[in-house]
Design a protein around this motif. Structure first.
Motif, PDB file in Angstrom:
ATOM      1  N   GLY A 118      -0.223 -41.638  11.233  1.00 23.24           N
ATOM      2  CA  GLY A 118       1.472 -41.173  10.408  1.00 23.24           C
ATOM      3  C   GLY A 118       1.709 -42.239   9.713  1.00 23.24           C
ATOM      4  O   GLY A 118       1.682 -42.352   7.735  1.00 23.24           O
ATOM      5  N   LEU A 119       1.627 -43.375  10.178  1.00 20.87           N
ATOM      6  CA  LEU A 119       1.955 -44.674   9.658  1.00 20.87           C
ATOM      7  C   LEU A 119       1.259 -45.201   8.415  1.00 20.87           C
ATOM      8  O   LEU A 119       1.511 -45.454   8.311  1.00 20.87           O
ATOM      9  CB  LEU A 119       2.873 -45.390  10.784  1.00 20.87           C
ATOM     10  CG  LEU A 119       3.466 -46.460  10.491  1.00 20.87           C
ATOM     11  CD1 LEU A 119       4.469 -46.746   9.783  1.00 20.87           C
ATOM     12  CD2 LEU A 119       3.756 -48.051  11.470  1.00 20.87           C
ATOM     13  N   LEU A 120       0.331 -45.431   9.125  1.00 16.32           N
ATOM     14  CA  LEU A 120      -1.142 -45.851   8.394  1.00 16.32           C
ATOM     15  C   LEU A 120      -1.280 -45.081   6.799  1.00 16.32           C
ATOM     16  O   LEU A 120      -1.242 -46.280   6.223  1.00 16.32           O
ATOM     17  CB  LEU A 120      -2.452 -45.950   9.743  1.00 16.32           C
ATOM     18  CG  LEU A 120      -3.181 -46.412   8.536  1.00 16.32           C
ATOM     19  CD1 LEU A 120      -3.431 -47.805   8.133  1.00 16.32           C
ATOM     20  CD2 LEU A 120      -5.007 -46.284   9.247  1.00 16.32           C
ATOM     21  N   LEU A 170      -5.628 -52.310   8.493  1.00 14.86           N
ATOM     22  CA  LEU A 170      -6.401 -51.029   8.424  1.00 14.86           C
ATOM     23  C   LEU A 170      -5.813 -50.654   6.633  1.00 14.86           C
ATOM     24  O   LEU A 170      -6.809 -50.650   5.941  1.00 14.86           O
ATOM     25  CB  LEU A 170      -6.113 -49.728   8.765  1.00 14.86           C
ATOM     26  CG  LEU A 170      -6.663 -50.583  10.190  1.00 14.86           C
ATOM     27  CD1 LEU A 170      -6.357 -49.938  11.819  1.00 14.86           C
ATOM     28  CD2 LEU A 170      -8.253 -50.263  10.349  1.00 14.86           C
ATOM     29  N   ALA A 171      -4.778 -50.985   6.902  1.00 11.55           N
ATOM     30  CA  ALA A 171      -3.806 -50.546   5.531  1.00 11.55           C
ATOM     31  C   ALA A 171      -4.704 -50.549   3.963  1.00 11.55           C
ATOM     32  O   ALA A 171      -4.749 -50.442   3.306  1.00 11.55           O
ATOM     33  CB  ALA A 171      -1.820 -50.368   5.278  1.00 11.55           C
ATOM     34  N   HIS A 172      -4.430 -52.136   4.034  1.00 13.88           N
ATOM     35  CA  HIS A 172      -5.147 -53.221   3.072  1.00 13.88           C
ATOM     36  C   HIS A 172      -6.717 -52.222   2.510  1.00 13.88           C
ATOM     37  O   HIS A 172      -6.876 -52.637   1.493  1.00 13.88           O
ATOM     38  CB  HIS A 172      -4.814 -54.432   3.710  1.00 13.88           C
ATOM     39  CG  HIS A 172      -4.742 -55.192   2.579  1.00 13.88           C
ATOM     40  ND1 HIS A 172      -3.852 -55.898   1.494  1.00 13.88           N
ATOM     41  CD2 HIS A 172      -6.077 -56.395   1.622  1.00 13.88           C
ATOM     42  CE1 HIS A 172      -4.357 -56.729   0.371  1.00 13.88           C
ATOM     43  NE2 HIS A 172      -6.180 -56.685   0.216  1.00 13.88           N
ATOM     44  N   ARG A 173      -7.403 -52.543   3.334  1.00 16.03           N
ATOM     45  CA  ARG A 173      -8.347 -52.346   3.789  1.00 16.03           C
ATOM     46  C   ARG A 173      -8.883 -50.951   2.828  1.00 16.03           C
ATOM     47  O   ARG A 173      -9.517 -50.765   2.006  1.00 16.03           O
ATOM     48  CB  ARG A 173      -9.312 -52.914   3.907  1.00 16.03           C
ATOM     49  CG  ARG A 173      -9.288 -53.920   4.761  1.00 16.03           C
ATOM     50  CD  ARG A 173     -10.643 -54.555   5.252  1.00 16.03           C
ATOM     51  NE  ARG A 173     -12.066 -54.403   4.849  1.00 16.03           N
ATOM     52  CZ  ARG A 173     -13.206 -53.653   5.757  1.00 16.03           C
ATOM     53  NH1 ARG A 173     -13.125 -54.591   6.904  1.00 16.03           N
ATOM     54  NH2 ARG A 173     -14.015 -54.273   4.580  1.00 16.03           N
ATOM     55  N   ALA A 215       1.642 -50.342  15.716  1.00 18.05           N
ATOM     56  CA  ALA A 215       2.074 -50.904  13.777  1.00 18.05           C
ATOM     57  C   ALA A 215       1.575 -52.607  13.915  1.00 18.05           C
ATOM     58  O   ALA A 215       1.183 -51.998  12.236  1.00 18.05           O
ATOM     59  CB  ALA A 215       3.517 -50.748  13.567  1.00 18.05           C
ATOM     60  N   ALA A 216       1.367 -53.675  14.335  1.00 15.02           N
ATOM     61  CA  ALA A 216       1.000 -54.529  14.311  1.00 15.02           C
ATOM     62  C   ALA A 216      -0.675 -54.487  13.936  1.00 15.02           C
ATOM     63  O   ALA A 216      -0.857 -55.600  13.771  1.00 15.02           O
ATOM     64  CB  ALA A 216       1.208 -55.354  15.658  1.00 15.02           C
ATOM     65  N   PHE A 217      -1.738 -53.914  14.315  1.00 19.19           N
ATOM     66  CA  PHE A 217      -2.537 -53.689  13.829  1.00 19.19           C
ATOM     67  C   PHE A 217      -2.826 -52.984  12.815  1.00 19.19           C
ATOM     68  O   PHE A 217      -3.630 -52.642  11.782  1.00 19.19           O
ATOM     69  CB  PHE A 217      -3.552 -52.711  15.046  1.00 19.19           C
ATOM     70  CG  PHE A 217      -3.632 -53.580  15.810  1.00 19.19           C
ATOM     71  CD1 PHE A 217      -4.440 -54.431  16.633  1.00 19.19           C
ATOM     72  CD2 PHE A 217      -2.736 -53.233  17.525  1.00 19.19           C
ATOM     73  CE1 PHE A 217      -4.858 -55.125  17.814  1.00 19.19           C
ATOM     74  CE2 PHE A 217      -2.550 -54.039  18.324  1.00 19.19           C
ATOM     75  CZ  PHE A 217      -3.499 -54.811  18.978  1.00 19.19           C
ATOM     76  N   CYS A 226      -0.957 -46.934  -2.383  1.00 19.07           N
ATOM     77  CA  CYS A 226      -2.269 -46.784  -4.229  1.00 19.07           C
ATOM     78  C   CYS A 226      -2.195 -45.511  -3.982  1.00 19.07           C
ATOM     79  O   CYS A 226      -2.469 -44.407  -5.074  1.00 19.07           O
ATOM     80  CB  CYS A 226      -3.498 -47.135  -3.674  1.00 19.07           C
ATOM     81  SG  CYS A 226      -4.394 -46.186  -2.567  1.00 19.07           S
ATOM     82  N   LEU A 227      -0.665 -44.470  -3.682  1.00 18.48           N
ATOM     83  CA  LEU A 227      -0.684 -43.115  -4.203  1.00 18.48           C
ATOM     84  C   LEU A 227      -2.118 -42.360  -3.562  1.00 18.48           C
ATOM     85  O   LEU A 227      -2.507 -41.693  -4.517  1.00 18.48           O
ATOM     86  CB  LEU A 227      -0.684 -42.792  -5.352  1.00 18.48           C
ATOM     87  CG  LEU A 227       1.336 -42.954  -6.192  1.00 18.48           C
ATOM     88  CD1 LEU A 227       1.182 -43.089  -6.962  1.00 18.48           C
ATOM     89  CD2 LEU A 227       1.825 -43.269  -5.296  1.00 18.48           C
ATOM     90  N   ARG A 228      -2.330 -42.767  -2.546  1.00 15.32           N
ATOM     91  CA  ARG A 228      -3.189 -41.791  -1.711  1.00 15.32           C
ATOM     92  C   ARG A 228      -3.024 -41.405  -0.367  1.00 15.32           C
ATOM     93  O   ARG A 228      -2.848 -42.475   0.410  1.00 15.32           O
ATOM     94  CB  ARG A 228      -4.727 -42.769  -2.161  1.00 15.32           C
ATOM     95  CG  ARG A 228      -6.291 -41.922  -1.207  1.00 15.32           C
ATOM     96  CD  ARG A 228      -7.271 -42.486  -1.812  1.00 15.32           C
ATOM     97  NE  ARG A 228      -8.433 -42.376  -0.807  1.00 15.32           N
ATOM     98  CZ  ARG A 228      -9.441 -42.851  -0.927  1.00 15.32           C
ATOM     99  NH1 ARG A 228      -8.694 -44.145  -0.347  1.00 15.32           N
ATOM    100  NH2 ARG A 228     -10.405 -42.098  -0.196  1.00 15.32           N
ATOM    101  N   LEU A 229      -3.929 -40.288   0.039  1.00 16.05           N
ATOM    102  CA  LEU A 229      -3.655 -39.943   1.189  1.00 16.05           C
ATOM    103  C   LEU A 229      -4.788 -39.382   1.889  1.00 16.05           C
ATOM    104  O   LEU A 229      -5.388 -38.663   1.623  1.00 16.05           O
ATOM    105  CB  LEU A 229      -2.921 -38.770   1.434  1.00 16.05           C
ATOM    106  CG  LEU A 229      -1.804 -39.266   1.078  1.00 16.05           C
ATOM    107  CD1 LEU A 229      -0.250 -37.862   0.621  1.00 16.05           C
ATOM    108  CD2 LEU A 229      -1.124 -39.874   2.660  1.00 16.05           C
TER     109      LEU A 229
END
Length: 232
Positions: free
Chosen positions: A100-102, A23-26, A17-19, A110-113
């Protein structure tokens, strides 16, 4: 259950999860947008190549702490380790917890999957489970189709996005290998989780009566609860 076994699984969940923050931000952008090339806070460009994607800790040096995703990853891994135990299925569940966590982090921002991540979740978990339990593939497919149909109807009447529909079907496919009780619990729990959240946001005026609320995190938490309660 050996405490050392749970500790190792928990450490894996926290470390992976530390990585995820960068990734989530981008990836927390609109459907038609490319991955974010610069930090949304300081506007500093991300480095080219893998170094622009792989970073332990916060998304950017200007960002705050990253304790929340690490704690979430550790908690999910610990719950899975206790529920599933030292079985061949556990590595598949632990690996699937990473995308899943990502997905949960991106949906909250951003309400996106994103479809590729939903597909990665399906392949990471359902693939190994199908190899381990080929006799349960049929039931898992039936569960996925049933949940997909139900969620398409819900989406037609509003309140759910197509990303939620796809993720719900994938989670039903995965839970189908654990049995129908896990599927039912995994489908029911997200609505019990998001109901109070939606009411709180409505009362505090953080969301309008028709305003969208991220449902992906509740779907993922519900799947973990369904699996854990089924194994209990």
């Amino acid at each position: 259950m050996s405490p050392l076994f749970v500790i190792i699984a928990t450490a894996f969940g926290a470390a992976s999860a530390a990585f995820l923050p960068r990734l989530a931000h981008r990836l927390a952008v609109g459907y038609a947008d490319t991955p974010r090339p610069v930090c949304a806070d300081c506007l500093r460009p991300f480095p080219p190549g893998h170094s622009g994607w792989v970073r332990v800790g916060a998304a950017c040096s200007c960002s705050g702490g990253y304790a929340v995703p690490v704690i979430a990853g550790a908690t999910v891994a610990a719950v899975l380790a206790v529920a599933v135990g030292p079985s061949p299925e556990l590595p598949a569940y632990l690996l699937a917890a990473v995308p899943g966590l990502l997905l949960a982090m991106i949906d909250m921002h951003c309400l996106r999957l994103p479809d590729p991540l939903v597909g990665a979740l399906a392949i990471t978990a359902a693939g190994p489970l199908a190899v381990l339990h080929p006799g349960r593939v049929g039931a898992s497919l039936v569960a996925a189709v049933a949940v997909l149909t139900a969620y398409v109807i819900l989406a037609f009447f509003g309140g759910l996005g197509l990303g939620d529909v796809k993720l719900a079907a994938v989670l039903a496919l995965i839970l189908g290998f654990a049995g129908w009780p896990a599927v039912f619990l995994g489908v029911l729990a997200p609505h019990l989780i998001n109901g109070p959240i939606a009411l709180f946001m409505l009362v505090t005026r953080r969301a309008g009566r028709r305003g969208p609320i991220a449902f992906g995190p509740a779907l993922l938490v519900g799947a973990v609860l369904g699996l854990a309660l089924q194994q209990a």
